[in-house]
Write an enzyme that holds these catalytic residues in place. Structure first.
Site, PDB file in Angstrom:
ATOM      1  N   ALA A 140      68.548  36.211  73.680  1.00 50.51           N
ATOM      2  CA  ALA A 140      69.367  35.514  72.683  1.00 50.51           C
ATOM      3  C   ALA A 140      68.467  35.054  71.533  1.00 50.51           C
ATOM      4  CB  ALA A 140      70.121  34.347  73.305  1.00 50.51           C
ATOM      5  N   GLU A 193      65.231  32.631  65.204  1.00 51.37           N
ATOM      6  CA  GLU A 193      64.008  32.604  64.415  1.00 51.37           C
ATOM      7  C   GLU A 193      62.845  31.962  65.169  1.00 51.37           C
ATOM      8  OE1 GLU A 193      61.317  33.364  61.525  1.00 51.37           O
ATOM      9  OE2 GLU A 193      63.344  34.190  61.706  1.00 51.37           O
ATOM     10  N   GLY A 194      63.145  31.042  66.076  1.00 52.01           N
ATOM     11  CA  GLY A 194      62.070  30.463  66.882  1.00 52.01           C
ATOM     12  C   GLY A 194      61.361  31.509  67.717  1.00 52.01           C
ATOM     13  N   HIS A 195      62.140  32.347  68.413  1.00 55.32           N
ATOM     14  CA  HIS A 195      61.539  33.442  69.186  1.00 55.32           C
ATOM     15  C   HIS A 195      60.759  34.398  68.274  1.00 55.32           C
ATOM     16  CE1 HIS A 195      65.153  32.538  71.810  1.00 55.32           C
ATOM     17  NE2 HIS A 195      64.179  32.479  72.690  1.00 55.32           N
ATOM     18  N   GLY A 247      56.997  28.156  72.697  1.00 53.78           N
ATOM     19  CA  GLY A 247      57.453  27.275  71.637  1.00 53.78           C
ATOM     20  C   GLY A 247      57.273  25.816  72.007  1.00 53.78           C
ATOM     21  N   LYS A 276      59.103  23.435  71.170  1.00 53.07           N
ATOM     22  CA  LYS A 276      60.366  22.749  71.461  1.00 53.07           C
ATOM     23  C   LYS A 276      60.468  22.434  72.945  1.00 53.07           C
ATOM     24  CE  LYS A 276      64.384  24.846  71.684  1.00 53.07           C
ATOM     25  NZ  LYS A 276      64.974  24.376  72.974  1.00 53.07           N
ATOM     26  N   VAL A 302      60.720  25.619  65.269  1.00 49.58           N
ATOM     27  CA  VAL A 302      61.393  26.168  64.092  1.00 49.58           C
ATOM     28  C   VAL A 302      62.773  25.524  64.011  1.00 49.58           C
ATOM     29  CG1 VAL A 302      62.275  28.247  62.973  1.00 49.58           C
ATOM     30  CG2 VAL A 302      60.126  28.323  64.254  1.00 49.58           C
ATOM     31  N   SER A 352      67.749  26.904  68.998  1.00 47.12           N
ATOM     32  CA  SER A 352      67.894  27.090  70.443  1.00 47.12           C
ATOM     33  C   SER A 352      68.961  28.136  70.690  1.00 47.12           C
ATOM     34  CB  SER A 352      68.314  25.768  71.105  1.00 47.12           C
ATOM     35  OG  SER A 352      68.721  25.982  72.448  1.00 47.12           O
TER      36      SER A 352
END
EC number: 6.3.2.1
Length: 283
Positions: free
Chosen positions: A32, A35-37, A148, A150, A177, A186
């Site tokens: 899923a 942009e964080g990934h 990450g 997060k 991000v 997320s």
């Protein structure tokens, strides 16, 4: 980009890479992609000769009443995004490959898994994380693995796992991000309808309120937590937890006299969301 489904094929690919003297970067994910990934993949592309992205929704880190069945899945979309971000191999094994019949081993990291998400999601959560990460590190044998920030507690758990088991890999934590309105990206943000999506921005605003006070010299943890809690209350959010802890060992802090992790988790609409901020200590 090549898609690999089995442990044996992944190990064969690693042997070929190593024979050429190339370095390997691993980005472990549950798919899923957002942009964080993709930021992790791009960082791995900068730092590694070969980038492996794992895509595996790990059932052992979900509880009985959690969202394993509804967790967003779209492998074709994820594969296209990973390739665009520079991945060389997408390791996407089925559950039966990672947990074959008779699988009976669990890795437990003590102490830092007992608080925050560990306390609220149960011990199975980080046991599942530690076990699957250990398997991925064993299978892919990366030089560097990228996670990450997060998931700050997860990063600490993985670092402890690597240290305690003497695994020859460096763990790099990459910055959170955020969406333009500050919401941490997320995969579970897709669960938010429009009102909940607007409400969820309070998590970042709460952390920012405490961070701003700390930047102006406030060191009292109770004052910082009260500032964050006030923002959440104004938005109608009762946090699952809002805590200030030592950024390395997750011991509770009453004063920011060392680097501190200010962490929050809350259920907003249909989603359980987490966010955090590192507050710099006095030194």
């Amino acid at each position: 980009m090549r898609i690999v489904r089995t442990v044996s094929d992944m190990r064969a690919a690693v042997r070929a890479v190593r024979a050429e003297g190339a370095s390997i970067g691993l980005v472990p994910t549950m798919g899923a992609f957002h942009e964080g990934h993709l930021s992790l993949m791009r960082r791995a592309r900068e730092a590694s000769d070969v980038v492996v992205v794992s895509l595996f929704v790990n059932p052992t880190q979900f509880g009985a009443n959690e969202d394993l069945g509804s967790y967003p899945r779209d492998e074709a979309r994820d594969a296209a995004l990973a390739e665009e971000a520079g991945a060389d191999i997408l390791f996407a094994p089925p559950v039966s490959e990672m947990y074959p019949a008779g699988f009976a081993t669990t890795i437990h990291v003590s102490g830092i898994t007992d608080v925050l998400c560990g306390a609220h999601r149960g011990p199975h959560h980080f046991d599942g994380v530690a076990t699957v990460v250990a398997k991925l590190l064993s299978i892919v044998t990366p030089d560097v693995a990228f996670f990450g920030q997060k998931d700050a507690q997860q990063v600490l758990v993985v670092r402890r796992l690597v240290r305690d088991l003497d695994l020859p890999v460096r763990i790099e934590a990459c910055p959170i991000v955020r969406e333009p309105d500050g919401l941490a990206m997320s995969s579970r943000n897709v669960y938010l309808d429009a009102p909940a999506r607007a409400q969820a921005t309070a998590l970042n605003r709460a952390l920012t309120a405490a961070e701003d006070l700390a930047a102006r010299g406030e060191r009292d943890g109770a004052v910082l937590l009260a500032a964050a809690r006030s923002v959440l209350a104004d938005a109608g959010i009762e946090p699952e937890y809002l805590e200030l802890r030592d950024a390395e060992h997750l011991r509770p802090l009453v004063r920011v006299d060392r680097d501190a992790l200010l962490a929050v988790a809350a259920r907003v609409g249909a989603a359980r969301l987490i966010d955090n901020r590192i507050l710099k200590g006095e030194s």
